[in-house]
Design an enzyme around this catalytic site. Structure first.
Site, short mmCIF file in Angstrom:
data_model
loop_
_atom_site.label_atom_id
_atom_site.label_comp_id
_atom_site.label_asym_id
_atom_site.label_seq_id
_atom_site.Cartn_x
_atom_site.Cartn_y
_atom_site.Cartn_z
N LYS A 54 -4.68 -3.62 4.61
CA LYS A 54 -3.68 -2.69 3.95
C LYS A 54 -4.41 -1.90 4.50
CE LYS A 54 -0.67 -6.04 1.73
NZ LYS A 54 0.13 -6.30 1.03
N GLN A 98 -0.15 -6.60 -5.58
CA GLN A 98 -0.45 -7.81 -4.22
C GLN A 98 0.27 -8.63 -5.17
OE1 GLN A 98 -0.35 -7.36 -1.06
NE2 GLN A 98 -1.21 -9.83 -0.74
N ASP A 121 6.95 -1.09 -1.45
CA ASP A 121 7.28 -2.17 -1.37
C ASP A 121 8.55 -3.04 -0.82
OD1 ASP A 121 5.03 -4.65 -0.01
OD2 ASP A 121 4.57 -4.63 -2.64
N1 GUN Z 1 1.95 -10.97 -1.07
C1 GUN Z 1 2.38 -11.71 -0.09
N2 GUN Z 1 3.20 -10.11 0.54
C2 GUN Z 1 3.22 -9.31 0.00
C3 GUN Z 1 3.85 -7.93 -0.10
O1 GUN Z 1 4.57 -8.11 0.73
N3 GUN Z 1 3.90 -7.26 -0.73
C4 GUN Z 1 2.30 -7.85 -2.16
N4 GUN Z 1 3.41 -6.62 -2.67
N5 GUN Z 1 2.12 -8.33 -2.51
C5 GUN Z 1 2.29 -9.81 -1.46
#
Ligand code: GUN
Length: 294
Positions: A54, A98, A121
């Site tokens: 990311k 995350q 998100d």
């Molecule tokens: N863990 C697995 N997928 C995601 C996501 O799309 N966002 C976040 N913050 N954590 C994750």
């Protein structure tokens, strides 16, 4: 049947290129450069990879990014204090924490502490509620990636029977809402299946489009799929594999080789939906910086 692969890399490259072009224009006009903050707690291997990807993608499109890492023993109180600090920092447009988080920290509390305006998100109840009501919102990354894939490959969804397998808050449930709403892509007749569904095969055999997000490797087999169906595989399972440099290989929820033969379109794993998710997150962050939603 000759199937066409839905190429997640191609779609994600397209979106990232569009975002980078827009950032250049914003920069030339002296506007606000999008800034994403990511919090990573603990040392889960998959989470570290995802967050690093990311951050790298932010650099690629010209965003500013801030990565904050904590040991798994950080208290919930300390984490919430950091979230509040970022909420109050006007230089930061979007914040993601995350998941998964260590057991002693409530993910739900953390998500609800993030300001909806910065919840890129799309996990906050306000953003999920806005999605359900068809209001402008941040659609969470995976469902949005699937919708982009359908849109950019011009796959017809209007009046089709879409079977979603899995009812998670971050994939199955929003996916079912997006596919049924009055929009394009959308306007599908949606059946949402889950662990209590009886005779799943009877239902999937009627599907024009199957979207599967179970996290069960190679669950969907050829006998469950109608000739000509579109199959979107959201599952990613890491299987230990000594022959790979990383020590594992990735498997989707679909038994690809046999299912593909029956499909008109199918997503591979890896190289499918997974790659579009980061593009969706960056797209939400751009919206946040431009104050397009709130
Ligand atoms: N863990 C697995 N997928 C995601 C996501 O799309 N966002 C976040 N913050 N954590 C994750």
């Amino acid at each position: 049947m000759a199937y066409q692969l839905l190429d997640g890399k191609k779609i994600s490259e397209e979106i990232l290129t569009e975002i980078a072009a827009e950032v250049k224009i914003i920069a030339a006009k002296g506007g606000k450069i999008p800034h994403l903050a990511a919090i990573l707690v603990g040392s889960d291997g998959a989470s570290i990879t995802y967050v690093n990807n990311k951050v790298k993608s932010c650099e690629r499109v010209g965003f500013i990014s801030t990565l904050i890492t904590y040991d798994a023993n950080i208290t919930e109180e300390q984490l919430l204090a950091k979230v509040i600090e970022i909420n109050n920092d006007s230089s930061i447009d979007g914040l993601i924490v995350q998941s998964p988080l260590p057991k002693h920290i409530s993910e739900s509390k953390v998500v609800q502490t993030i300001l909806p305006e910065k919840d890129v998100d799309g996990f906050h109840p306000t953003n999920f509620g806005r999605l359900a009501l068809g209001l402008p919102t941040y659609v969470s990354a995976t469902p949005n990636g699937v919708m982009e894939m359908l849109k950019r490959y011009e796959i017809p969804t209007d009046g089709k029977h879409c079977v979603v397998i899995g009812r998670s808050n971050i994939v199955g449930s929003p996916m079912s809402i997006l596919m049924s709403r009055n929009a394009n892509p959308g306007n599908a007749t949606v059946t949402l299946c889950h662990s209590r569904t009886k005779d799943l095969k009877y239902i999937t055999l009627q599907a024009d489009i199957i979207i599967i997000a179970l996290g069960k490797a190679e669950f969907l087999t050829a006998d469950m799929v109608k000739e000509g169906a579109v199959v979107i595989d959201v599952g990613i399972t890491r299987m230990v594999d000594g022959t790979k440099k990383s020590g594992y290989r990735l498997l989707g929820d679909v038994k690809f080789d046999e299912v593909a033969e029956k499909c008109s379109y199918i997503t591979p794993v890896p190289g499918g939906v997974g790659l579009t998710t980061i593009a969706s997150l960056l797209s939400n962050t751009l919206k946040a910086a431009k104050k397009e939603v709130y």
